[in-house]
Design a protein around this motif. Structure first.
Motif: not given
Lengths: 128, 128
Positions: A101, B1-7, B84
């Motif tokens: 990130t 690649m990031t998603d809501a869980r990541d950030t 994650d």
């Protein structure tokens, strides 16, 4: 209860059924935990030989030299194994942010129960 | 690649198929990694509530308050989760040695390639 693996001086990693061992890396200067990943025997050998952290990418199913794309390598100063030899600890000098990130550490969020259970982003103020 | 869980700022631990998440504890004062273990949701909740580290003992198949027999509890000063959300980092004040061998840390052995691949016990000189 201890056995030879627990206290002996022979390197004998206990790989799991997928041939992997958990590895965590922390910054040798600050003690900050940077990331947790997994190694297979090949990744461990490459890490020992090159002193640059290599892992087994479970998502990509291949050997992964951390920083091979981002440039953000982890240079290994010290490598340790735990009592039952199923976990590795890398003390490293990071070239750049360790997290995908862009954060310095993957563990940039603190768990707080101040407002129910939520997370606080400690690195967000520093930008990313 | 990031998603809501990541950030995102919602606590949403990614437990594995056995309902466990990897947790590592390091000494909040020195940065030394003390141990790696696993938590289920119950252990995580107990840790957050009591601020004493609880794990799921895979060998005994039950909730385990670290130090319940030895007295060597880990008092949790800070609790963090990675990008994650499949790993936890506990920053702790240990009451005593963290390792079942009596060592301060489970990671008391250094991997060295000086004489083939062997281990060096860094805590042995200090006794145990």
């Amino acid at each position: 209860m201890t056995d030879a693996r627990d206290t002996g001086l022979r390197l004998n990693p206990k790989y799991d059924k997928d041939g992997l061992i958990t590895a965590v890396a922390s910054n040798v200067e600050t003690g900050e935990l940077l990331m947790l990943a997994h190694m297979n025997a090949q990744a461990l050998a490459a890490t020992i030989e090159t002193k640059v952290a290599h892992f087994w990418s479970r998502s990509r199913g291949r050997l992964w030299r951390k920083g091979e794309e981002s440039g953000n390598e982890l240079h290994v100063v010290d490598l340790r194994i735990d009592c039952d030899q199923d976990a590795l600890w890398l003390l490293v000098r990071p070239v750049g942010p360790a997290c995908h990130t862009g954060r310095r550490s993957c563990f940039f969020r603190r768990v707080t129960d101040e407002a129910g259970l939520a997370l606080v982003d400690d690195e967000s103020a520093a930008g990313q």
